[in-house]
Design a protein around this motif. Structure first.
Motif, PDB file in Angstrom:
ATOM      1  N   ILE A 179    -109.089 -46.037 -79.458  1.00 40.54           N
ATOM      2  CA  ILE A 179    -108.105 -45.268 -79.392  1.00 40.54           C
ATOM      3  C   ILE A 179    -107.110 -45.402 -80.456  1.00 40.54           C
ATOM      4  N   THR A 180    -106.700 -44.101 -81.033  1.00 36.21           N
ATOM      5  CA  THR A 180    -105.538 -44.508 -82.030  1.00 36.21           C
ATOM      6  C   THR A 180    -104.218 -44.456 -81.440  1.00 36.21           C
ATOM      7  N   GLU A 181    -103.395 -45.026 -82.244  1.00 32.52           N
ATOM      8  CA  GLU A 181    -101.819 -44.932 -81.872  1.00 32.52           C
ATOM      9  C   GLU A 181    -101.435 -43.501 -81.513  1.00 32.52           C
ATOM     10  N   THR A 182    -102.034 -42.314 -82.187  1.00 30.74           N
ATOM     11  CA  THR A 182    -101.689 -40.939 -81.557  1.00 30.74           C
ATOM     12  C   THR A 182    -102.201 -41.044 -80.421  1.00 30.74           C
ATOM     13  N   GLY A 183    -103.546 -41.399 -80.101  1.00 28.34           N
ATOM     14  CA  GLY A 183    -104.171 -41.272 -78.833  1.00 28.34           C
ATOM     15  C   GLY A 183    -103.143 -42.017 -77.901  1.00 28.34           C
ATOM     16  N   ARG A 184    -102.913 -43.268 -78.133  1.00 25.18           N
ATOM     17  CA  ARG A 184    -101.745 -43.992 -77.035  1.00 25.18           C
ATOM     18  C   ARG A 184    -100.862 -43.226 -76.665  1.00 25.18           C
TER      19      ARG A 184
END
Length: 166
Positions: free
Chosen positions: A93-98
């Protein structure tokens, strides 16, 4: 009408209203429930191989791959090839995903609060207790009944067999 019939009708109506609302609300946001499940799992467990992720989620690799393409296009996950075996993909998961997951979680909490707002806190706790009891019973029954469609059709056949007129 007896109480069980009334409860069944109420459950049926509630189920359809909730599904319709969820579909309407989900269509206005990126990603469906399956994609949110993927993001939540990756957020909790960390990066993992795509094949392992499919196994944990109980879905086919092809179905997972389709969802991952969509999530990656939105920048919500990243997929990297394994250094030793270029055919193996690791998913994270990316930071954008988080951030997206956090916002969706807040939204789901608001929807839950709205959904149960007609009930007092005490009534919500009573409903939670009763629903947990039903779900536990239904899950136990489902575990025992490994072929529900066959058994259901057999019961229907048995019920109707006695009513045939020759």
């Amino acid at each position: 009408m007896n109480t069980s019939d009334s409860l069944y009708r109420l459950f049926h109506s509630a189920f359809h209203l909730i599904v319709r609302q969820m579909m309407y609300r989900t269509s206005h946001h990126h990603g469906g429930q399956g994609q949110l499940q993927i993001l939540s799992f990756l957020d909790e467990q960390g990066a993992m191989k795509q094949k392992l992720l499919a196994g944990h989620l109980g879905i086919r690799e092809a179905s997972l791959s389709e969802s991952l393409v969509k999530l990656e296009a939105q920048g919500l996950i990243s997929r990297t090839k394994d250094e030793t075996d270029r055919r193996v993909l690791s998913v994270a998961i990316t930071e954008t995903g988080r951030l997206f997951l956090s916002e969706r979680t807040k939204h789901v909490t608001k929807e839950a609060n709205d959904l149960f707002s007609p009930l007092t806190q005490e009534e919500q706790q009573q409903l939670e207790t009763l629903m947990a009891k039903l779900v536990e019973s239904w899950e136990a029954e489902a575990a025992l009944d490994s072929e529900p469609r066959i058994r259901h059709s057999q019961r229907r056949g048995e019920r109707h067999r006695g009513h045939h007129h020759e």
